[in-house]
Design a protein around this motif. Structure first.
Motif, short mmCIF file in Angstrom:
data_model
loop_
_atom_site.label_atom_id
_atom_site.label_comp_id
_atom_site.label_asym_id
_atom_site.label_seq_id
_atom_site.Cartn_x
_atom_site.Cartn_y
_atom_site.Cartn_z
N HIS A 15 0.83 -1.20 0.00
CA HIS A 15 0.00 0.00 0.00
C HIS A 15 0.87 1.25 0.00
N MET A 19 -3.25 5.92 -0.71
CA MET A 19 -4.39 5.03 -0.49
C MET A 19 -5.08 5.24 0.84
N ALA A 120 -5.35 -1.82 -8.02
CA ALA A 120 -5.62 -0.69 -7.13
C ALA A 120 -5.43 0.66 -7.82
N LEU A 259 -6.72 -1.89 4.22
CA LEU A 259 -6.84 -0.50 4.67
C LEU A 259 -8.21 -0.20 5.25
#
Length: 308
Positions: A15, A19, A120, A259
């Motif tokens: 990540h 994000m 993503a 997340l």
């Protein structure tokens, strides 16, 4: 009551800062987030480091040093330093911090694999840092390398320091790789298997796969030789961990793996995810293992024998 080891993977290497604003980046943020997770019930802290200027993954021991000592001073949690780092790091960089600090635990991917998170990028139109977009988009060409020679080097090098491992198994074949190293005498009971589901390139997050991974491990190792834990990526995190806990497994949460705290809702912190899984396991009649209980179950050397 059954004791459940809760691992919290605090920041990871996949990540990126765009994000989630909750993703810890600086050493101070990583230390504080780790401390909060431990206070919430995590007995193991799985740690990566990031460049404090832009949040990029780094293996630099000097950056690790800035948060490891703080965590040790303020918690009794088991510190688990990654040997994965990121799929773009060479092995020497991935091992630098673990070699220097000789922690109680390190993570260890049990094989090479495609490791992708490029979908993503489709959801993001503006990035905080220049490196982020290319890092995510190019993951369709990443191979996370851990050859048999790499794994043997990690086991031999860090094993000499009394470090034990979170054996990360992203597919059934990784269990057989682990069995190979047990046969070679490089891994001994009690060992800790982290079964990982839902990463693109690894086994999918289906309950049948969880049952099959567990039954395969029982067949290969016997039920008394190992402890097992589960993590699941993204939206699968909490539902899958609930299933694992029902089956008697330990669990891993954290912003490295997801997340989110619920459907469409970003987690405010690592501690929030720990608190949620604590509530879930309490409803099952279980209790979070303390760090000392985790050390006893996993045969760890103790926090007084690390070098940070």
């Amino acid at each position: 009551m059954a004791k459940v080891i809760i691992t919290c993977a605090v920041t990871g290497g996949a990540h990126t800062p765009t994000m989630s604003d909750a993703l810890p980046v600086t050493p101070d943020e990583i230390a504080q987030s780790s401390i909060e997770a431990a206070e919430a019930g995590a007995s193991i802290l799985h740690l990566h480091a990031r460049n404090p200027e832009n949040g990029a993954p780094t293996g630099d021991p000097e950056i690790y040093q800035r948060f490891l000592g703080v965590i040790r001073q303020r918690t009794d949690a088991v510190v688990n330093i990654t040997t994965g780092g990121s799929a773009t790091m060479p092995l020497a960089d991935r091992l630098a911090a673990a070699r220097r600090f000789r922690p109680e635990m390190c993570s260890l991917n049990m094989g090479s694999m495609n490791f992708a998170f490029f979908p993503a990028a489709e959801r993001i139109t503006a990035w905080k840092h220049d490196w982020e977009r290319d890092y995510i988009v190019n993951s369709d060409d990443y191979i996370f390398r851990n050859t048999f020679r790499d794994i043997a080097q990690i086991l031999e090098t860090l094993g000499e320091a009394g470090t034990r491992f979170e054996h990360e198994c992203y597919d059934v074949g990784h269990l057989y790789n682990l069995a190979h190293f047990i046969d070679r005498g490089l891994v001994r009971p009690p060992f800790f298997i982290q079964m990982i589901f839902g990463v693109l390139g690894g086994i999918g997050p289906d309950l049948e796969n969880l049952v099959y991974m567990k039954s395969t491990a029982d067949r290969l190792f016997g039920r008394d030789a190992y402890q097992w834990s589960v993590l699941a990526a993204g939206r699968h995190q909490m539902p899958f961990l609930t299933q694992a806990a029902l089956l008697g497994g330990h669990v891993r949460v954290g912003l490295e793996d997801s997340l989110f705290i619920g459907r469409g809702t970003l987690a405010a912190s690592n501690a929030q995810q720990v608190e949620k899984i604590v509530r879930i396991i309490h409803e099952m009649g279980h209790e979070p293992a303390t760090p000392e209980e985790a050390r006893a179950m996993l045969g760890l050397k103790g926090g007084d024998r690390v070098e940070f």
